[in-house]
Write a protein that holds these residues in place. Structure first.
Motif, PDB file in Angstrom:
ATOM      1  N   ALA A 143      45.878  49.052  46.820  1.00  0.00           N
ATOM      2  CA  ALA A 143      44.630  48.324  46.585  1.00  0.00           C
ATOM      3  C   ALA A 143      44.281  47.444  47.780  1.00  0.00           C
ATOM      4  CB  ALA A 143      44.742  47.485  45.320  1.00  0.00           C
ATOM      5  N   VAL A 144      45.270  46.792  48.369  1.00  0.00           N
ATOM      6  CA  VAL A 144      45.030  45.971  49.550  1.00  0.00           C
ATOM      7  C   VAL A 144      44.497  46.832  50.689  1.00  0.00           C
ATOM      8  CG1 VAL A 144      46.088  44.500  51.302  1.00  0.00           C
ATOM      9  CG2 VAL A 144      46.766  44.264  48.912  1.00  0.00           C
ATOM     10  N   ARG A 145      45.108  47.996  50.887  1.00  0.00           N
ATOM     11  CA  ARG A 145      44.668  48.893  51.961  1.00  0.00           C
ATOM     12  C   ARG A 145      43.216  49.314  51.762  1.00  0.00           C
ATOM     13  NH1 ARG A 145      43.571  53.862  53.094  1.00  0.00           N
ATOM     14  NH2 ARG A 145      43.935  54.578  50.954  1.00  0.00           N
ATOM     15  N   LYS A 146      42.854  49.684  50.544  1.00  0.00           N
ATOM     16  CA  LYS A 146      41.495  50.150  50.280  1.00  0.00           C
ATOM     17  C   LYS A 146      40.480  49.024  50.416  1.00  0.00           C
ATOM     18  CE  LYS A 146      42.566  54.181  47.461  1.00  0.00           C
ATOM     19  NZ  LYS A 146      42.345  54.879  46.171  1.00  0.00           N
ATOM     20  N   LEU A 147      40.853  47.829  50.001  1.00  0.00           N
ATOM     21  CA  LEU A 147      39.920  46.705  50.128  1.00  0.00           C
ATOM     22  C   LEU A 147      39.727  46.292  51.583  1.00  0.00           C
ATOM     23  CD1 LEU A 147      40.925  44.563  47.044  1.00  0.00           C
ATOM     24  CD2 LEU A 147      38.670  45.501  47.493  1.00  0.00           C
ATOM     25  N   LEU A 164      39.727  40.151  45.081  1.00  0.00           N
ATOM     26  CA  LEU A 164      38.275  40.101  45.203  1.00  0.00           C
ATOM     27  C   LEU A 164      37.863  38.910  46.064  1.00  0.00           C
ATOM     28  CD1 LEU A 164      35.709  41.592  44.155  1.00  0.00           C
ATOM     29  CD2 LEU A 164      35.555  39.821  42.404  1.00  0.00           C
ATOM     30  N   ALA A 165      38.504  37.765  45.852  1.00  0.00           N
ATOM     31  CA  ALA A 165      38.214  36.594  46.677  1.00  0.00           C
ATOM     32  C   ALA A 165      38.620  36.837  48.129  1.00  0.00           C
ATOM     33  CB  ALA A 165      38.932  35.364  46.123  1.00  0.00           C
ATOM     34  N   SER A 166      39.714  37.553  48.342  1.00  0.00           N
ATOM     35  CA  SER A 166      40.137  37.885  49.704  1.00  0.00           C
ATOM     36  C   SER A 166      39.092  38.745  50.398  1.00  0.00           C
ATOM     37  CB  SER A 166      41.485  38.620  49.674  1.00  0.00           C
ATOM     38  OG  SER A 166      42.499  37.819  49.119  1.00  0.00           O
ATOM     39  N   ILE A 214      28.509  46.027  46.633  1.00  0.00           N
ATOM     40  CA  ILE A 214      28.955  45.382  45.394  1.00  0.00           C
ATOM     41  C   ILE A 214      30.420  45.696  45.147  1.00  0.00           C
ATOM     42  CG2 ILE A 214      28.635  45.238  42.894  1.00  0.00           C
ATOM     43  CD1 ILE A 214      25.701  45.852  43.334  1.00  0.00           C
ATOM     44  N   ALA A 215      31.185  44.663  44.808  1.00  0.00           N
ATOM     45  CA  ALA A 215      32.581  44.811  44.430  1.00  0.00           C
ATOM     46  C   ALA A 215      32.780  44.116  43.091  1.00  0.00           C
ATOM     47  CB  ALA A 215      33.511  44.202  45.482  1.00  0.00           C
ATOM     48  N   ALA A 216      33.598  44.697  42.233  1.00  0.00           N
ATOM     49  CA  ALA A 216      33.771  44.156  40.883  1.00  0.00           C
ATOM     50  C   ALA A 216      35.219  44.265  40.442  1.00  0.00           C
ATOM     51  CB  ALA A 216      32.865  44.898  39.894  1.00  0.00           C
ATOM     52  N   THR A 217      35.591  43.417  39.491  1.00  0.00           N
ATOM     53  CA  THR A 217      36.888  43.533  38.828  1.00  0.00           C
ATOM     54  C   THR A 217      36.673  43.572  37.327  1.00  0.00           C
ATOM     55  OG1 THR A 217      37.374  41.181  38.413  1.00  0.00           O
ATOM     56  CG2 THR A 217      37.874  42.033  40.618  1.00  0.00           C
ATOM     57  N   SER A 218      37.588  44.212  36.636  1.00  0.00           N
ATOM     58  CA  SER A 218      37.569  44.229  35.178  1.00  0.00           C
ATOM     59  C   SER A 218      38.878  44.811  34.692  1.00  0.00           C
ATOM     60  CB  SER A 218      36.402  45.073  34.645  1.00  0.00           C
ATOM     61  OG  SER A 218      36.391  45.083  33.235  1.00  0.00           O
ATOM     62  N   ASN A 219      39.150  44.630  33.411  1.00  0.00           N
ATOM     63  CA  ASN A 219      40.278  45.327  32.803  1.00  0.00           C
ATOM     64  C   ASN A 219      39.788  46.477  31.942  1.00  0.00           C
ATOM     65  OD1 ASN A 219      39.208  43.897  30.702  1.00  0.00           O
ATOM     66  ND2 ASN A 219      41.029  42.691  30.269  1.00  0.00           N
ATOM     67  N   VAL A 256      36.953  53.562  41.958  1.00  0.00           N
ATOM     68  CA  VAL A 256      37.829  52.805  41.075  1.00  0.00           C
ATOM     69  C   VAL A 256      39.221  52.709  41.700  1.00  0.00           C
ATOM     70  CG1 VAL A 256      38.910  52.694  38.798  1.00  0.00           C
ATOM     71  CG2 VAL A 256      36.546  53.496  39.024  1.00  0.00           C
ATOM     72  N   VAL A 257      39.700  51.495  41.833  1.00  0.00           N
ATOM     73  CA  VAL A 257      41.025  51.234  42.381  1.00  0.00           C
ATOM     74  C   VAL A 257      41.877  50.622  41.276  1.00  0.00           C
ATOM     75  CG1 VAL A 257      42.344  49.987  44.121  1.00  0.00           C
ATOM     76  CG2 VAL A 257      40.071  50.901  44.686  1.00  0.00           C
ATOM     77  N   ARG A 258      42.854  51.356  40.815  1.00  0.00           N
ATOM     78  CA  ARG A 258      43.719  50.887  39.743  1.00  0.00           C
ATOM     79  C   ARG A 258      44.820  49.997  40.296  1.00  0.00           C
ATOM     80  NH1 ARG A 258      44.191  49.654  34.372  1.00  0.00           N
ATOM     81  NH2 ARG A 258      46.402  49.411  33.917  1.00  0.00           N
TER      82      ARG A 258
END
Length: 352
Positions: A50-54, A102-104, A173-178, A207-209
């Motif tokens: 996830a870090v790599r993709k972001l 997301l904040a990063s 746009i970037a988003a987070t959710s469960n 989608v990044v799990r």
């Protein structure tokens, strides 16, 4: 040193459009985070991925040709290269670091940019009107939406339209959710009646799990027992000498919230170092409970400790609410209120 006592029920804040927009940034909890300060669990390789993709996504924000057409013509035809995803969506359980990441991302990209929760964006539209919100946000390079959740049909249509218009203006746009994008709304309303809007959202995100155990449930102590009246007074004097404390009867505070737009709750608690609530009670009405959830989020954002008497926070919402369509909001609120109560009563600072 004496304690400065104030009452939230005496506050009726006014907030300008510029002040509202200026507040769309990571809270104090995430004011200095970065991809480097995120610590992936070696047992959960999806976290490092996830870090790599972001990081890769961050590198594309602001580049010529990287934006525009995010929802272009999706409701009326048009074309888009197959497989192209111009937004990114972090899916995972509570407390696995999605907000940190997301904040990063927000910190890593050039401005102008916005960071807020899903509810804050809907409140922004309510405060400014839809058109003024679109006009303001359309000038941004990036819009980050934390805790993305569609709880009712109105929000579904509102957010799909808002995001479409922003993306047509070139906003990333970037988003987070469960909840996976295609499952937004499930169990909350007749989601099948809004599959068009929901699918529009789902089709646009990579989608990044992010797998992992919920940090907020890793051996944390139970919520401290509410205090008696005398204990409440002693605890405030011991813990918050020389600081600004907002002390209110819980029932009066809940009534007061109905007269303050949720977009102003951040301003409502401005300058407050701690809150004291007398005689916490179970909230019986859903609309009242949802407003209180927003206040809980703003208190958590600013890490404002709570000392309270009355019922414990796991009883502040009814059993029906905790099992209903808004249960994720209520569980999050209970988790956050408990963390703030641990800090207020026990001095146990939550790191999540």
């Amino acid at each position: 040193m004496s304690i400065q006592i104030e009452h939230l029920t005496d506050r009726r804040p006014n907030v300008s459009a510029d002040e509202l927009l200026a507040a769309f940034r990571p809270s104090e909890r995430f004011g200095e985070v970065s991809f480097d300060t995120y610590r992936p669990d070696p047992q959960q390789p999806s976290q490092a991925e996830a870090v790599r993709k972001l990081r890769a996504f961050a590198d594309t924000v602001g580049r010529a040709g990287s934006g525009g057409g995010f929802f272009s013509k999706l409701f009326g035809g048009g074309s888009r290269p197959a497989g192209v995803r111009t937004g990114i969506y972090l899916d995972g359980g509570f407390g696995v670091g999605k907000t940190h990441l997301l904040a990063s991302l927000w910190h890593a990209v050039p401005g102008p940019k916005a960071f807020g929760t899903f509810v804050e964006y809907t409140n922004l539209v309510g405060a400014l009107t839809f058109r003024k919100a679109v006009d303001a946000l359309s000038t941004y390079q990036l819009v980050c939406i934390d805790e993305f959740e569609l709880d009712d049909p109105g929000d579904t249509v509102l957010m799909s339209r808002l995001m479409r218009e922003l993306a047509d203006a070139g906003v990333r746009i970037a988003a987070t959710s469960n909840t996976l994008p295609g499952s937004l709304g499930d169990g909350r309303f007749a989601a099948q009646d809004f599959q068009r809007e929901i699918q529009v959202l789902a089709d646009q995100f990579e989608v990044v799990r992010i797998d992992g155990e919920d940090f907020r449930h890793r051996g944390l102590p139970q919520s401290p027992a509410p205090l008696s009246g005398d204990e409440l007074e002693r605890a405030v004097e011991e813990r918050f000498a020389g600081r600004v404390v907002a002390a209110d009867a819980f029932a009066e505070l809940i009534d007061h919230l109905s007269g303050v737009h949720p977009s102003r709750y951040r301003k409502l608690i401005e300058g407050i170092d701690a809150v004291v609530w007398q005689d916490v009670r179970t909230i019986e009405q859903q609309a009242v409970a949802l407003r209180f959830v927003v206040l809980a989020d703003r208190l958590y954002d600013k890490n404002v400790p709570i000392i309270a008497s009355g019922k414990p926070f796991d009883e502040v919402f009814t059993a029906e609410m905790m099992a209903g369509g808004y249960q994720k909001k209520y569980y999050r609120a209970v988790s956050r209120l408990t963390a703030l109560a641990r800090e207020g009563i026990l001095g146990d600072v939550s790191t999540v």
